[in-house]
Design a protein around this motif. Structure first.
Motif, PDB file in Angstrom:
ATOM      1  N   ASN A 106       0.831  -1.204   0.000  1.00  0.00           N
ATOM      2  CA  ASN A 106       0.000   0.000   0.000  1.00  0.00           C
ATOM      3  C   ASN A 106       0.862   1.249   0.000  1.00  0.00           C
ATOM      4  O   ASN A 106       1.776   1.384   0.819  1.00  0.00           O
ATOM      5  CB  ASN A 106      -0.902   0.030   1.238  1.00  0.00           C
ATOM      6  N   SER A 127       2.112   1.173   3.846  1.00  0.00           N
ATOM      7  CA  SER A 127       1.687   0.272   4.914  1.00  0.00           C
ATOM      8  C   SER A 127       1.821  -1.168   4.461  1.00  0.00           C
ATOM      9  O   SER A 127       1.856  -1.463   3.261  1.00  0.00           O
ATOM     10  CB  SER A 127       0.250   0.565   5.363  1.00  0.00           C
ATOM     11  N   GLN A 128       1.866  -2.054   5.439  1.00  0.00           N
ATOM     12  CA  GLN A 128       2.093  -3.463   5.170  1.00  0.00           C
ATOM     13  C   GLN A 128       0.857  -4.112   4.559  1.00  0.00           C
ATOM     14  O   GLN A 128      -0.263  -3.661   4.781  1.00  0.00           O
ATOM     15  CB  GLN A 128       2.400  -4.180   6.480  1.00  0.00           C
ATOM     16  N   GLY A 149      -3.331  -0.954   9.669  1.00  0.00           N
ATOM     17  CA  GLY A 149      -3.742   0.413   9.929  1.00  0.00           C
ATOM     18  C   GLY A 149      -2.612   1.395  10.031  1.00  0.00           C
ATOM     19  O   GLY A 149      -2.801   2.565   9.762  1.00  0.00           O
ATOM     20  N   GLU A 150      -1.404   0.958  10.422  1.00  0.00           N
ATOM     21  CA  GLU A 150      -0.346   1.931  10.619  1.00  0.00           C
ATOM     22  C   GLU A 150       0.237   2.357   9.286  1.00  0.00           C
ATOM     23  O   GLU A 150       0.698   1.532   8.494  1.00  0.00           O
ATOM     24  CB  GLU A 150       0.766   1.386  11.503  1.00  0.00           C
ATOM     25  N   LEU A 151       0.225   3.651   9.059  1.00  0.00           N
ATOM     26  CA  LEU A 151       0.863   4.231   7.889  1.00  0.00           C
ATOM     27  C   LEU A 151       2.214   4.781   8.297  1.00  0.00           C
ATOM     28  O   LEU A 151       2.331   5.485   9.307  1.00  0.00           O
ATOM     29  CB  LEU A 151      -0.006   5.354   7.295  1.00  0.00           C
TER      30      LEU A 151
END
Lengths: 117, 116
Positions: A31, A95-96, A104-106
Motif C-alpha cells: 500500500n 503500509s504493510q 492500519g499503521e501508515l
C-alpha cells in the motif's frame, strides 16, 4: 530497515512549470498513499496504490496531477502545469499488506515541500 | 466539509502537566482512530491508536479516551515533557477494500509546546 524516502525535500518552481515528486516506500509494503498538507490545513488524502494499481484516486484535485507507481515499487507524483494553490507539503506513506503485522499503521516520509511562485 | 474537527489549534503546557487534545468526527462508519505525532522537518509517526470496541487505551504516558455515542475522542499526555513538543494530528478511517487499506481523514493538528 530504511523508512519511506521522498525526493526532493523542497522544490521551488514558477507557476506553469512542471514538478515531479518521488516516493520510495518501505520494501514489501504493497500500500502506498499520497497526502498533501496546505499550510494551516489538515493533511488531505490524494490517492492510494495497492502494488501498481490505483485503488482510490478520489482525492486528486484535478487532472493536472498524475501519479504512477512503476512495477509496484516507487511512485511519482507529477504536477503539470503547477498553480499557486498547489503549494504545500506532499507526504507519501506506505503500509504493510494484511496478515504481515498490525494493520492500519501508515509509515510516512518526511515530505516534499512544494512552493509555486 | 471537515470530517474530523480537532482542538485546540495550539497548546502550551508546563513540564509535568497534562496535555489534552480533543477530536470529533461525523462519519459513523469510521472504525479506526489513530493519533500521529510530527516533529519539525519529519513526517507524521503513529503514536497510539484505538478501535471503537474499547473506550480507553493507554500506552505509557499517552492515553486515548473514546466516546462512541458522542463521536469524540481525545489524547491525554500525562507528565508532559519538553520532548513531547510537536504537532499532534488525530485521524479517523474505515478499513476498505478488505486489503488492510486505510484512507485516513486527519484533523488540522495541534501544536503542543511543553515549557520547562
Amino acid at each position: 530497515e530504511a523508512g519511506v524516502t521522498q525526493f526532493p525535500s523542497h522544490s521551488v518552481i514558477e507557476k506553469g512549470q512542471t514538478v515531479t515528486l518521488r516516493c520510495d516506500p518501505i520494501s514489501g509494503h504493497d500500500n502506498l498513499y499520497w497526502y498533501r498538507r496546505v499550510m494551516g490545513k489538515e493533511i488531505k488524502f490524494l490517492l492510494h496504490f495497492v502494488k501498481e494499481s490505483k485503488q482510490d484516486e478520489s482525492g486528486m484535485p484535478n487532472n493536472r496531477f498524475l501519479a504512477e507507481r512503476t512495477g509496484g515499487t516507487y511512485s511519482t507524483l507529477k504536477v503539470q502545469p503547477a498553480e499557486l494553490e498547489d503549494s504545500g507539503v506532499y507526504f507519501c506513506a506506505s503500509s504493510q499488506p494484511p496478515g504481515q503485522g498490525p494493520t492500519g499503521e501508515l509509515f510516512f516520509g518526511e515530505g516534499s515541500r512544494l512552493t509555486v511562485l | 466539509q471537515q470530517q474530523v474537527k480537532q482542538s485546540p489549534q495550539s497548546l502550551i503546557v508546563q513540564k509535568g502537566g497534562i496535555s489534552i487534545i480533543n477530536c470529533a468526527y461525523e462519519n459513523t462508519a469510521f472504525d479506526y482512530f489513530p493519533w500521529y505525532q510530527q516533529f519539525p522537518g519529519k513526517g507524521p509517526a503513529l503514536l497510539i491508536a484505538i478501535r471503537p470496541d474499547v473506550s480507553e487505551k493507554k500506552e505509557g504516558r499517552f492515553t486515548i479516551s473514546f466516546n462512541k455515542s458522542a463521536k469524540q475522542f481525545s489524547l491525554h499526555i500525562m507528565d508532559s515533557q519538553p520532548g513531547d513538543s510537536a504537532t499532534y494530528f488525530c485521524a479517523a478511517s474505515e478499513e476498505y477494500s478488505g486489503a488492510g487499506s486505510y484512507q485516513l481523514t486527519f484533523g488540522k493538528g495541534t501544536k503542543l509546546s511543553v515549557i520547562p
